[in-house]
Design a protein around this motif. Structure first.
Motif, mmCIF file in Angstrom:
data_model
loop_
_atom_site.group_PDB
_atom_site.id
_atom_site.type_symbol
_atom_site.label_atom_id
_atom_site.label_comp_id
_atom_site.label_asym_id
_atom_site.label_seq_id
_atom_site.Cartn_x
_atom_site.Cartn_y
_atom_site.Cartn_z
ATOM 1 N N ASN A 3 -7.796 5.447 -1.824
ATOM 2 C CA ASN A 3 -7.758 4.633 -0.610
ATOM 3 C C ASN A 3 -6.759 5.171 0.407
ATOM 4 O OD1 ASN A 3 -9.785 2.789 -1.147
ATOM 5 N ND2 ASN A 3 -8.429 1.376 -2.228
ATOM 6 N N LEU A 4 -5.646 5.714 -0.062
ATOM 7 C CA LEU A 4 -4.689 6.328 0.866
ATOM 8 C C LEU A 4 -5.296 7.554 1.532
ATOM 9 C CD1 LEU A 4 -1.409 6.080 -1.245
ATOM 10 C CD2 LEU A 4 -2.024 4.719 0.757
ATOM 11 N N HIS A 5 -6.125 8.253 0.801
ATOM 12 C CA HIS A 5 -6.825 9.413 1.363
ATOM 13 C C HIS A 5 -7.861 8.970 2.383
ATOM 14 C CE1 HIS A 5 -9.522 12.925 1.546
ATOM 15 N NE2 HIS A 5 -8.475 13.630 1.176
ATOM 16 N N LYS A 6 -8.601 7.913 2.063
ATOM 17 C CA LYS A 6 -9.646 7.417 2.966
ATOM 18 C C LYS A 6 -9.065 6.931 4.292
ATOM 19 C CE LYS A 6 -12.806 4.678 1.186
ATOM 20 N NZ LYS A 6 -13.425 3.625 0.337
ATOM 21 N N SER A 7 -7.911 6.332 4.249
ATOM 22 C CA SER A 7 -7.311 5.794 5.482
ATOM 23 C C SER A 7 -6.573 6.848 6.284
ATOM 24 C CB SER A 7 -6.333 4.666 5.120
ATOM 25 O OG SER A 7 -5.190 5.192 4.473
ATOM 26 N N LYS A 8 -6.434 8.063 5.712
ATOM 27 C CA LYS A 8 -5.645 9.127 6.343
ATOM 28 C C LYS A 8 -4.209 8.663 6.578
ATOM 29 C CE LYS A 8 -9.726 11.152 8.571
ATOM 30 N NZ LYS A 8 -10.369 11.565 9.839
ATOM 31 N N CYS A 9 -3.660 8.038 5.548
ATOM 32 C CA CYS A 9 -2.315 7.476 5.619
ATOM 33 C C CYS A 9 -1.299 8.534 6.042
ATOM 34 C CB CYS A 9 -1.946 6.882 4.255
ATOM 35 S SG CYS A 9 -0.321 6.129 4.212
ATOM 36 N N ARG A 10 -0.490 8.195 7.034
ATOM 37 C CA ARG A 10 0.453 9.142 7.639
ATOM 38 C C ARG A 10 1.846 9.036 7.027
ATOM 39 N NH1 ARG A 10 3.891 11.750 9.381
ATOM 40 N NH2 ARG A 10 4.121 12.843 11.366
ATOM 41 N N ALA A 11 2.231 7.816 6.587
ATOM 42 C CA ALA A 11 3.562 7.621 6.010
ATOM 43 C C ALA A 11 3.501 6.539 4.945
ATOM 44 C CB ALA A 11 4.570 7.242 7.095
ATOM 45 N N THR B 239 -14.422 -5.304 -6.518
ATOM 46 C CA THR B 239 -15.318 -5.795 -7.557
ATOM 47 C C THR B 239 -15.961 -4.678 -8.353
ATOM 48 O OG1 THR B 239 -17.138 -5.873 -5.966
ATOM 49 C CG2 THR B 239 -15.864 -7.879 -6.259
ATOM 50 N N THR B 240 -15.952 -3.470 -7.841
ATOM 51 C CA THR B 240 -16.496 -2.337 -8.598
ATOM 52 C C THR B 240 -15.379 -1.401 -9.040
ATOM 53 O OG1 THR B 240 -16.803 -1.048 -6.569
ATOM 54 C CG2 THR B 240 -18.644 -2.377 -7.304
ATOM 55 N N GLY B 241 -14.147 -1.857 -8.884
ATOM 56 C CA GLY B 241 -13.014 -1.023 -9.258
ATOM 57 C C GLY B 241 -12.416 -0.318 -8.066
ATOM 58 N N VAL B 242 -13.230 0.149 -7.133
ATOM 59 C CA VAL B 242 -12.746 0.841 -5.938
ATOM 60 C C VAL B 242 -12.770 -0.135 -4.772
ATOM 61 C CG1 VAL B 242 -13.032 2.818 -4.435
ATOM 62 C CG2 VAL B 242 -13.710 2.981 -6.831
ATOM 63 N N SER B 243 -11.598 -0.506 -4.274
ATOM 64 C CA SER B 243 -11.540 -1.436 -3.157
ATOM 65 C C SER B 243 -12.018 -0.764 -1.885
ATOM 66 C CB SER B 243 -10.104 -1.929 -2.961
ATOM 67 O OG SER B 243 -9.657 -2.638 -4.082
ATOM 68 N N LYS B 244 -12.722 -1.531 -1.068
ATOM 69 C CA LYS B 244 -13.095 -1.065 0.267
ATOM 70 C C LYS B 244 -11.999 -1.509 1.239
ATOM 71 C CE LYS B 244 -17.131 -3.012 -0.471
ATOM 72 N NZ LYS B 244 -17.213 -3.017 -1.934
ATOM 73 N N LEU B 245 -11.881 -0.806 2.345
ATOM 74 C CA LEU B 245 -10.785 -1.021 3.278
ATOM 75 C C LEU B 245 -11.304 -1.658 4.560
ATOM 76 C CD1 LEU B 245 -8.902 2.391 2.819
ATOM 77 C CD2 LEU B 245 -8.572 0.235 1.572
ATOM 78 N N ILE B 246 -10.762 -2.824 4.892
ATOM 79 C CA ILE B 246 -11.238 -3.609 6.019
ATOM 80 C C ILE B 246 -10.187 -3.627 7.121
ATOM 81 C CG2 ILE B 246 -12.039 -5.885 6.762
ATOM 82 C CD1 ILE B 246 -12.713 -6.430 3.808
ATOM 83 N N PRO B 247 -10.509 -3.127 8.329
ATOM 84 C CA PRO B 247 -9.542 -3.144 9.435
ATOM 85 C C PRO B 247 -9.554 -4.483 10.165
ATOM 86 C CG PRO B 247 -11.534 -1.993 10.117
ATOM 87 C CD PRO B 247 -11.763 -2.434 8.690
ATOM 88 N N LEU B 248 -8.380 -5.100 10.309
ATOM 89 C CA LEU B 248 -8.248 -6.349 11.057
ATOM 90 C C LEU B 248 -7.414 -6.073 12.306
ATOM 91 C CD1 LEU B 248 -7.340 -8.818 8.151
ATOM 92 C CD2 LEU B 248 -9.605 -8.038 8.878
ATOM 93 N N HIS C 21 -17.294 -2.284 9.948
ATOM 94 C CA HIS C 21 -17.210 -1.008 9.237
ATOM 95 C C HIS C 21 -16.037 -1.031 8.272
ATOM 96 C CE1 HIS C 21 -13.998 -0.256 12.130
ATOM 97 N NE2 HIS C 21 -13.594 0.744 11.352
ATOM 98 N N TYR C 22 -16.136 -0.241 7.225
ATOM 99 C CA TYR C 22 -15.030 -0.037 6.304
ATOM 100 C C TYR C 22 -14.312 1.262 6.675
ATOM 101 C CZ TYR C 22 -17.168 -3.595 3.259
ATOM 102 O OH TYR C 22 -17.687 -4.758 2.753
ATOM 103 N N VAL C 23 -13.007 1.266 6.544
ATOM 104 C CA VAL C 23 -12.226 2.461 6.859
ATOM 105 C C VAL C 23 -12.555 3.587 5.876
ATOM 106 C CG1 VAL C 23 -9.890 3.426 6.963
ATOM 107 C CG2 VAL C 23 -10.341 1.130 7.867
ATOM 108 N N GLY C 24 -12.849 4.778 6.429
ATOM 109 C CA GLY C 24 -13.119 5.932 5.588
ATOM 110 C C GLY C 24 -14.444 5.901 4.869
ATOM 111 N N ASP C 25 -15.353 5.046 5.319
ATOM 112 C CA ASP C 25 -16.654 4.901 4.651
ATOM 113 C C ASP C 25 -17.662 5.844 5.296
ATOM 114 O OD1 ASP C 25 -18.927 4.082 3.356
ATOM 115 O OD2 ASP C 25 -19.153 2.246 4.518
#
Length: 557
Positions: free
Chosen positions: A107-115, A199-208, A405-409
């Motif tokens: 998930n940190l990879h999908k979001s392109k986490c900077r810090a 629910t499938t083990g891998v959380s999806k990322l929701i931008p608010l 949309h989900y982040v990094g999807d």
């Protein structure tokens, strides 16, 4: 209370507003058992957040970047949270389910986490998991092959005392002419990236975004006058973690009211002490509380057992959300609180409906109340055709602000969540009453709802199959009075294996991460050894029949 602010106010502007309006008022109070409480005033939380944001910017973290805090809820975590927003960045909320960091790194990879913000303690779980993926560390700068977008790490010394104590590279000072107030933050910018329940083990990322947070304010403004007419100063106790949408600190930003939070630096092996919660609510004179259903029921029983004539119970209102309610919730009315508001929605949708529960209104199983303003809901069958009032079916929602949309999807999974004409498929099972109130009984699929969290059996099963001596496993739900369901792992041992339920339990406790509340972990509560699993007419495992069998064996009827 609930002072009306311009809907275009962003979170940083709201922090500044309250800092100017009520600088010395207590904004956030963090409490922990046998520890001194930590208090942040309106001016302190704003000033500290701005300082953090300035230092973050000096590290080269540009507006629009994603920053993930993996430190436990505490004053430092809150300063970091608001400071990230003051720098024009987005907070990535993250939790750790697996002890090896599986899914977290993805998930940190999908979001392109900077810090990333970590505790400086080498014994800290997040530090231990994340730091092994750093290739080099120089002050606050890092390189990581596994996380190529990660450029900075900020440490805190929160395990070493009560100070905020962020550890900055030499030279990250506040002496230049950079003003964080000059950072442009719009209402459409992302505030926080939330994880789904996984629910499938891998959380999806929701931008608010800031607009989404503003819509929560509108929801609370629609509540009964019994809540809005409370005499100031208002104090709210919030049991929830900041990693969950109901635990986000939006109550203060929209109202300026004092919020009492649990300091989660100090973990207890026994989980939440309900007596401590009771004492804090009394000592801090909290009129409102955001609680779990389980805590409501426990608190009510405790108050009934240990009631004292000289103690005036202060709670007027309790806010609940995240799981279907049963009629046993009515037992708390008159003892724990005068009024309950049951909130129905999801991270993707926001708030959909509210049900007021008090002595006059009463309650029936699974009622979620009347729809919010600008929310449309319809109940349909398998062919997406409307069903009559009182008939159960799939719940579809149409409202402003639904996540698209989900982040990094890369596969655009969100498209499958909508009908061709734009209705959101909630996967919930419900109906409308004759009064127009919405009833939600739960999810359609095999997802296990434990308290406010959803867990899919398949990924838990895949993990338990790695336990030595286990040939096959099925994970099913069994009933629980407070949490609605509990997780039960039924397994068949390998031929000749002496693997017992305690062995499987020990394996799971080592593999799944423990949390401050037991219902948040994916680790099953019950373990049953079986010779075989029941089959349906298609010769496939019959989960429903196994659920009944497990319930009987555990005497949970």
């Amino acid at each position: 209370m609930m002072e009306s602010l311009d809907e275009h106010y962003t979170i940083p502007k709201r922090l500044k507003y309250w800092a100017n309006k009520q600088p010395d008022s207590q904004a956030f109070v963090y409490v922990a058992k046998d520890k001194p409480k930590a208090v942040l005033t309106s001016k302190e939380i704003y000033d500290l957040s701005v300082q953090f944001g300035r230092r973050l910017s000096k590290l080269g973290v540009e507006p629009g970047s994603v920053v993930c805090s993996l430190i436990p809820d505490s004053p430092a975590a809150l300063v970091a949270y608001f400071g990230i927003l003051c720098a024009g960045c987005a907070v990535q909320n993250a939790t750790i389910q697996m002890s090896d960091g599986t899914y977290l790194l993805r998930n940190l990879h999908k979001s392109k986490c900077r810090a990333i913000i970590l505790s400086s303690s080498p014994d800290d779980q997040a530090n231990r998991i994340i730091s092994q993926h750093f290739n080099t560390v120089s002050g606050n700068y890092v390189t990581s092959k596994q996380l190529p977008h990660l450029k900075s790490v900020i440490y805190t010394n929160l395990n070493h005392g009560t100070e905020l104590g962020f550890i900055w590279q030499e030279g990250i000072e506040l002496t230049d002419n950079f003003y964080i107030e000059d950072v442009t933050v719009s209402a459409n910018d992302v505030v926080v990236i939330m994880q789904t329940s996984g629910t499938t083990g891998v959380s999806k990322l929701i931008p608010l975004d800031h607009t989404y947070i503003g819509s929560i304010e509108k929801g609370f403004k629609s509540l009964s006058e019994s809540m809005l007419a409370l005499s100031p100063p208002i104090s709210l106790f919030d049991q929830h973690n900041i990693s969950w949408v109901l635990g986000l600190p939006f109550w203060y930003t929209m109202s300026g009211d004092r919020t009492i939070l649990l300091d989660r630096r100090f973990k207890s092996e026994d989980g939440l002490d309900i007596r401590f919660v009771r004492d804090i609510i009394v000592q801090e004179k909290c009129q409102i509380a955001k609680l779990s259903v389980a805590s409501c029921l426990e608190l009510t029983k405790l108050i009934q057992r240990e009631s004292s004539d000289h103690v005036t119970w202060p709670l007027n209102t309790v806010l609940l959300g995240g799981q279907p309610l049963k009629t046993n919730i009515c037992t708390v009315i008159g003892t724990l609180t005068n009024t309950i508001y049951n909130l129905y929605g999801s991270t993707e949708m926001g708030l959909v409906s509210i049900k007021k529960i008090d002595q006059e209104s009463g309650f029936e199983d699974f009622h979620t109340g009347s729809l919010m303003e600008m929310v449309n809901v319809k109940i349909v069958d398998e062919d997406l055709k409307d069903v009559p009032t009182g008939t159960y079916g799939h719940v579809l929602v149409n409202k402003p602000g639904i996540c698209r949309h989900y982040v990094g999807d890369e596969d655009d999974l969100m498209k499958s969540k909508f009908t061709d004409d734009g209705w959101y498929l909630t996967n919930d099972y419900g109906c409308f009453t004759e009064k127009g109130e919405l009833i939600i009984q739960g999810r359609f699929d095999d997802v296990i709802m434990r308290g406010m969290n959803y867990f899919h059996p398949s990924w838990i099963e895949n993990i338990i199959r790695g336990c030595p001596g286990v040939a096959e496993v099925l994970v099913v739900k069994v009933p629980d009075e407070a949490l609605l369901n509990e997780i039960c792992a039924c397994y068949i041992p390998e031929k000749g294996s002496d693997t017992c339920p305690q062995d499987v339990k020990n394996f799971c406790r080592m593999t799944f991460v423990s949390h401050d509340s037991n219902y948040k972990t994916a680790c099953p509560k019950y373990f049953l050894q079986m010779e075989s699993f029941p089959l349906n007419k298609n010769c496939k495992y019959d989960r429903k029949l196994l659920e009944k069998k497990a319930t009987n064996l555990l005497n949970l009827l």
